[in-house]
Write a protein that holds these residues in place. Sequence first.
Motif, PDB file in Angstrom:
ATOM      1  N   ALA A 170      -6.039  23.576  31.332  1.00  0.00           N
ATOM      2  CA  ALA A 170      -6.291  22.363  30.532  1.00  0.00           C
ATOM      3  C   ALA A 170      -7.505  22.612  29.638  1.00  0.00           C
ATOM      4  O   ALA A 170      -8.590  22.096  29.897  1.00  0.00           O
ATOM      5  N   PRO A 171      -7.358  23.424  28.579  1.00  0.00           N
ATOM      6  CA  PRO A 171      -8.518  23.849  27.792  1.00  0.00           C
ATOM      7  C   PRO A 171      -9.287  22.707  27.128  1.00  0.00           C
ATOM      8  O   PRO A 171     -10.523  22.720  27.118  1.00  0.00           O
ATOM      9  N   PHE A 192     -14.259  19.663  27.044  1.00  0.00           N
ATOM     10  CA  PHE A 192     -14.978  18.393  26.947  1.00  0.00           C
ATOM     11  C   PHE A 192     -15.839  18.160  28.185  1.00  0.00           C
ATOM     12  O   PHE A 192     -17.011  17.792  28.077  1.00  0.00           O
ATOM     13  N   GLY A 193     -15.278  18.371  29.382  1.00  0.00           N
ATOM     14  CA  GLY A 193     -16.022  18.102  30.605  1.00  0.00           C
ATOM     15  C   GLY A 193     -17.216  19.012  30.806  1.00  0.00           C
ATOM     16  O   GLY A 193     -18.271  18.581  31.264  1.00  0.00           O
ATOM     17  N   ILE A 194     -17.068  20.288  30.439  1.00  0.00           N
ATOM     18  CA  ILE A 194     -18.130  21.265  30.689  1.00  0.00           C
ATOM     19  C   ILE A 194     -19.162  21.295  29.563  1.00  0.00           C
ATOM     20  O   ILE A 194     -20.363  21.410  29.818  1.00  0.00           O
ATOM     21  N   ILE A 195     -18.703  21.167  28.304  1.00  0.00           N
ATOM     22  CA  ILE A 195     -19.592  21.363  27.159  1.00  0.00           C
ATOM     23  C   ILE A 195     -19.840  20.080  26.372  1.00  0.00           C
ATOM     24  O   ILE A 195     -20.960  19.576  26.304  1.00  0.00           O
ATOM     25  N   ASP A 196     -18.780  19.528  25.784  1.00  0.00           N
ATOM     26  CA  ASP A 196     -18.962  18.433  24.833  1.00  0.00           C
ATOM     27  C   ASP A 196     -19.592  17.196  25.454  1.00  0.00           C
ATOM     28  O   ASP A 196     -20.439  16.543  24.836  1.00  0.00           O
ATOM     29  N   TYR A 197     -19.181  16.844  26.678  1.00  0.00           N
ATOM     30  CA  TYR A 197     -19.736  15.641  27.289  1.00  0.00           C
ATOM     31  C   TYR A 197     -21.255  15.720  27.384  1.00  0.00           C
ATOM     32  O   TYR A 197     -21.963  14.787  27.000  1.00  0.00           O
ATOM     33  N   VAL A 202      -5.837   9.512  27.217  1.00  0.00           N
ATOM     34  CA  VAL A 202      -4.624   9.721  28.021  1.00  0.00           C
ATOM     35  C   VAL A 202      -4.555  11.160  28.517  1.00  0.00           C
ATOM     36  O   VAL A 202      -4.274  11.421  29.694  1.00  0.00           O
ATOM     37  N   ARG A 203      -4.833  12.119  27.622  1.00  0.00           N
ATOM     38  CA  ARG A 203      -4.744  13.532  28.013  1.00  0.00           C
ATOM     39  C   ARG A 203      -5.809  13.913  29.030  1.00  0.00           C
ATOM     40  O   ARG A 203      -5.576  14.737  29.911  1.00  0.00           O
ATOM     41  N   PHE A 204      -6.986  13.294  28.917  1.00  0.00           N
ATOM     42  CA  PHE A 204      -8.091  13.646  29.813  1.00  0.00           C
ATOM     43  C   PHE A 204      -8.138  12.754  31.056  1.00  0.00           C
ATOM     44  O   PHE A 204      -9.000  12.929  31.905  1.00  0.00           O
ATOM     45  N   MET A 263      -8.901  16.059  45.010  1.00  0.00           N
ATOM     46  CA  MET A 263      -8.292  17.373  45.222  1.00  0.00           C
ATOM     47  C   MET A 263      -7.057  17.270  46.116  1.00  0.00           C
ATOM     48  O   MET A 263      -6.229  18.181  46.145  1.00  0.00           O
ATOM     49  N   ARG A 264      -6.907  16.153  46.830  1.00  0.00           N
ATOM     50  CA  ARG A 264      -5.692  15.937  47.624  1.00  0.00           C
ATOM     51  C   ARG A 264      -4.469  15.758  46.729  1.00  0.00           C
ATOM     52  O   ARG A 264      -3.333  15.927  47.186  1.00  0.00           O
ATOM     53  N   GLU A 265      -4.717  15.401  45.468  1.00  0.00           N
ATOM     54  CA  GLU A 265      -3.609  15.048  44.571  1.00  0.00           C
ATOM     55  C   GLU A 265      -3.530  15.882  43.304  1.00  0.00           C
ATOM     56  O   GLU A 265      -2.563  15.760  42.554  1.00  0.00           O
ATOM     57  N   GLY A 266      -4.513  16.723  43.038  1.00  0.00           N
ATOM     58  CA  GLY A 266      -4.447  17.473  41.793  1.00  0.00           C
ATOM     59  C   GLY A 266      -5.616  18.414  41.617  1.00  0.00           C
ATOM     60  O   GLY A 266      -6.347  18.723  42.569  1.00  0.00           O
ATOM     61  N   LEU A 267      -5.811  18.872  40.390  1.00  0.00           N
ATOM     62  CA  LEU A 267      -6.855  19.834  40.051  1.00  0.00           C
ATOM     63  C   LEU A 267      -7.771  19.271  38.976  1.00  0.00           C
ATOM     64  O   LEU A 267      -7.328  18.494  38.115  1.00  0.00           O
ATOM     65  N   PRO A 268      -9.051  19.668  38.988  1.00  0.00           N
ATOM     66  CA  PRO A 268      -9.956  19.227  37.927  1.00  0.00           C
ATOM     67  C   PRO A 268      -9.430  19.620  36.551  1.00  0.00           C
ATOM     68  O   PRO A 268      -8.811  20.676  36.378  1.00  0.00           O
ATOM     69  N   PHE A 269      -9.698  18.755  35.576  1.00  0.00           N
ATOM     70  CA  PHE A 269      -9.321  18.921  34.171  1.00  0.00           C
ATOM     71  C   PHE A 269      -7.833  18.686  33.951  1.00  0.00           C
ATOM     72  O   PHE A 269      -7.460  17.901  33.091  1.00  0.00           O
ATOM     73  N   ARG A 270      -6.975  19.348  34.715  1.00  0.00           N
ATOM     74  CA  ARG A 270      -5.539  19.158  34.510  1.00  0.00           C
ATOM     75  C   ARG A 270      -5.090  17.768  34.940  1.00  0.00           C
ATOM     76  O   ARG A 270      -4.265  17.129  34.276  1.00  0.00           O
ATOM     77  N   ASP A 271      -5.633  17.280  36.087  1.00  0.00           N
ATOM     78  CA  ASP A 271      -5.166  16.018  36.656  1.00  0.00           C
ATOM     79  C   ASP A 271      -6.231  14.920  36.669  1.00  0.00           C
ATOM     80  O   ASP A 271      -5.900  13.752  36.874  1.00  0.00           O
TER      81      ASP A 271
END
Length: 512
Positions: A222-223, A228-233, A432-434, A42-50
């Motif tokens: 970052a839909p 993927f992180g919340i459901i598909d995984y 790459v995107r994730f 969190m010092r460098e970004g946001l979940p899912f987006r980064d």
Amino acid sequence: MRRAIFGPEARFAGLILILMLIALFRGMDHDEGQYVGAVRLMREGLPFRDFLYLQTPLQPLLFAPMAWIAQGWLYPALRLVNALCAAGAVLMVWKAVRLLGGNTRTATLAALCMACCHSFLFSASLARNDALPLFLNAMGIWLFILGWQKRGEGQKKPVLLLFSGLAFGAAVSAKISYAFPAAAAGLFALMQVRRIGIAGVSAFALGGVSGVVPTALLYWLAPEAAWFGIIDYSLEAPRQWQAVNDRAWMAQSGFSLFRLLLFLAQGPALLALVVIIRKRFADRGSAEERGGLTLFLDMLILAGVLAAWLPRPVYPQYLVPMLPALFVRLGPLLEGLWEKRGWRVLFLAAMLIGVGETLASVLTNLAHGHSPTLAASRTAKHIGCLVGERHGAIISLSPPHLVDSGRPFDRRFVTGPFAFRMRGLLTPEEEVRFHILQSTGFAAAFDRDPPAGIVVGTERKSRPGLSGGLDALLEQWAQAHGYRPVPIAKAGLVLYLSDRAGQGGAIPSCPE
């Protein structure tokens, strides 16, 4: 004086100290890494987006200040914060039982029963994402009961229900399985619109929607990664991993039910269910038993059972969403039961069973003067010193051994072993995107951008077709590319250091 020493406030303070002690001296669990790593990033970004996060994202958002406040000791600090959240949940259960007419003793017994469940202690003492939503869920229950009982206080009831809905919704934003109790609470509110009123139902709904806003915002950013992180995984990866390890049977319904009952029996939860079911059928003609707050709690308990049973395979922490409602419901029933010697013996025996595993782990480490969490932070500092000024990030499947190193660690490994162990569930473009790497494609990525160091040792358990476990894949790449092994004996780890041009030379002398 006696009340000051043995009163509820003193007992609660004692509970906090005990849970903090357990948090510092319980052994490490590889599930913790993804949550510890996410807070650090969190010092460098946001979940899912980064970076990828494998749950709804409220916990790293709320705990983000810890990445600065507890810099250098983040891992133990997060364990202690979770212990405080778990203690808060116990307090909420105690207060809710008191609202339902339980006296101080029965409220204390109900809260103690919850605290003696293995699933509770496991969740309370690790840096996972169980304790925060547990606290929020328990708070939602307490506030709902408080709002329900505010008859004739029209201004207070909607406000209390607004905050109750907010707590239930925020619990969902911290862990997706809390969607089941939240949905049950919402359904009950709709069913009771005549009692609560349109204003009360609307306030509860508004609060619930507000609680999931953090998840909705990050999903909007970052839909694909969020879905993927919340459901598909959770739907695909655990089943693939069990199949790869020739354990597909662990995901079968019958075996999952067995594991659910087994974990319920590790503490008073199963006994509490028996008492509640027995009472429900004994009083099925009673209007109060069929409706009102009794029905509210029963619906939450049923939703919690579903939340525990549906994920495959079942693990102890999956039982946690049902615990607050279960023991709030049990509280008033204990008044008569505790006077009967047979029931008292059964509950005491269940409590002893529930604390057994935790007690064994903590006492063993205490006897050796060894705190796994503090040791992991010291090891991280040692690793950071050894890596020195080498260019690049550090790689490991154990983020707790890196977050306090003072060095950047590769965000593609923030989930620990969980994303890495996937085999072809994502395309190279999706990787790459994730911002992740799977075990099937990491070598090419390392060839393009070699890490400064690779830490192995926590994921050595051999798997079918993979001798030496997941760590063996990283170790083989490091050895093939001339990385120098540096044993970290106290932690049972090996650090492979880059020897690229300009990064060789003597390894610094660093205290372990």
